[in-house]
Design an enzyme around this catalytic site. Sequence first.
Site, short mmCIF file in Angstrom:
data_model
loop_
_atom_site.label_atom_id
_atom_site.label_comp_id
_atom_site.label_asym_id
_atom_site.label_seq_id
_atom_site.Cartn_x
_atom_site.Cartn_y
_atom_site.Cartn_z
N ASP A 212 49.83 28.25 35.06
CA ASP A 212 50.38 26.91 35.22
C ASP A 212 49.35 25.79 35.08
OD1 ASP A 212 49.11 27.67 37.53
OD2 ASP A 212 50.88 27.53 38.82
N ASP B 123 44.07 35.48 49.79
CA ASP B 123 44.65 36.53 48.95
C ASP B 123 43.85 36.65 47.66
OD1 ASP B 123 46.97 36.94 50.70
OD2 ASP B 123 47.59 34.97 49.98
N ASP C 147 44.20 38.09 43.74
CA ASP C 147 45.04 38.59 42.66
C ASP C 147 44.13 39.14 41.57
OD1 ASP C 147 47.22 37.70 44.07
OD2 ASP C 147 47.37 35.80 42.97
#
Length: 512
Positions: free
Chosen positions: A147, A71, A73
């Site tokens: 994070d 994926d 982003d």
Amino acid sequence: MIKKFIRKILGVKDAGHDEPEVLGPEQHGIDPKLVSSNAIRVTSSLQEAGFEAFVVGGAVRDLLLGVKPKDFDIATNATPEQVKKLFRRAFIIGRRFQIVHVMFGQDLLEVTTFRGTTTDNAPKDEHGRVLRDNTFGSQAEDAERRDFTINAMYYNPATQQVLDYHGGMRDMRAKLLRIIGQPEARYREDPVRMLRVVRFAAKLKFEIEPTTAAPISVMAPLINNVPAARVFDEMLKLLMSGSALACLLQLRKAGLHHGLLPLLDVVLEQPLGFRFVTLALESTDKRIASGKTVSPGFLFASLLWHQVLEKWNAYQAAGEFPIPGLHLAADEVLESQTEKLALQRKIGSDMRDIWSMQPRFERRNGKNPYKLLEHPRFRAGYDFLLLRCSSGEIDQELGEWWTGFYEADETTRAEMVSAVSGIGSGTVAAKRKRPARRGKSAGEEGVEEVGNESGRLVEHADESGEAGDDNDDYVDEARAAASEPKRRRRGPRRKRAEGDSAPASSDTPSGE
């Protein structure tokens, strides 16, 4: 601004990193061929419209490791509404933080606006978890909100440069997983980060930095405050990561297993089921490594099987029939797990199919094997059966028989079924005898068929060669009844019209 002012007064060093370290192609070594063409299309479209746009997060991490990301982003300073206007198939989603899904055929890319660091006014629950946060900010603030340091790097496909705000490249080379900011505060904002740090450490084979790992065991109960759907999504990522077994062991090591999820308590604390679960997860990891698909229903059915088995045995011991007992056990286990994990209906249905097929594998006579072979979930149920055999739960012979039956031709299958049907029965497909009717000898040799008044047949058998007087009388009466001429049923009388004469003979039925 207030936080920065207070830090300035108190002389506290600002934890933020406003200026990133810029890494060129020679320093980061990313292969541009691994970058998705659609990701390049999105970033270039945003840049041409006057916005900043970068590939960000796990995609950059995988590119640095030389792995093609699954994926991509995209992070930008354009608002969700501005992003949506630039693409034909773009949809704004999300409540906690709005993102834009941009679709190209089946390919989906997530585009997020740079997030701000101010969360004081954001809605929170009583435990400090942020419920909604649509505060936008700069790229530096966005990096501070991420994070882990290895997920806070930005890659620009146009210039092939990587922007590193928190020393992510240094931690990548040291194989170290470090959280950005104060660990306690970051875990309280989003307790799912505790599951993520364990998943990344197991998947990437990184060590968790001591300060990052220290609060996890104490703050583990905060996971109970997270919506079940989010916990399920994270568990699914964990199990489908290609390192499912390592992830579960890492969860246990970090202290996240006890009391965190009923599913993990069952998996990791049942000695009888541990070997079964280990074999299932090892098989799953091999399939993912070879590029094969994996059924989530099969995974969760494997994790919960021994809990179902325990309750199934309890129902049978209480006098319940096997098949209804299995369905009751499955319902009870699924209901208890759904409270913590929002299992999708499709996954729950697949789990029930796999479990309900297991008793049917033991019925190998007649047409049962052929019917089971036509089941749409047969392959999943068959693989589940082999796992049970390999773990020592059931006899290996059963799995070997079904393997031979599955791979054999029609002739061989018929021979296999005939051989199994004859075991312990004396004859193959012996016809059941009717229970003796009252007044008949149970062992009379031969079969006589006689008709009674209603046209039914009377069977009379004697294997001992002896017939009693009562039986002789019964047969004589039956023969006499059969030899009597049958009377025709009288049809309905027709109404006589006025002036018609009476019938010539009273014996002649009406209508003849």
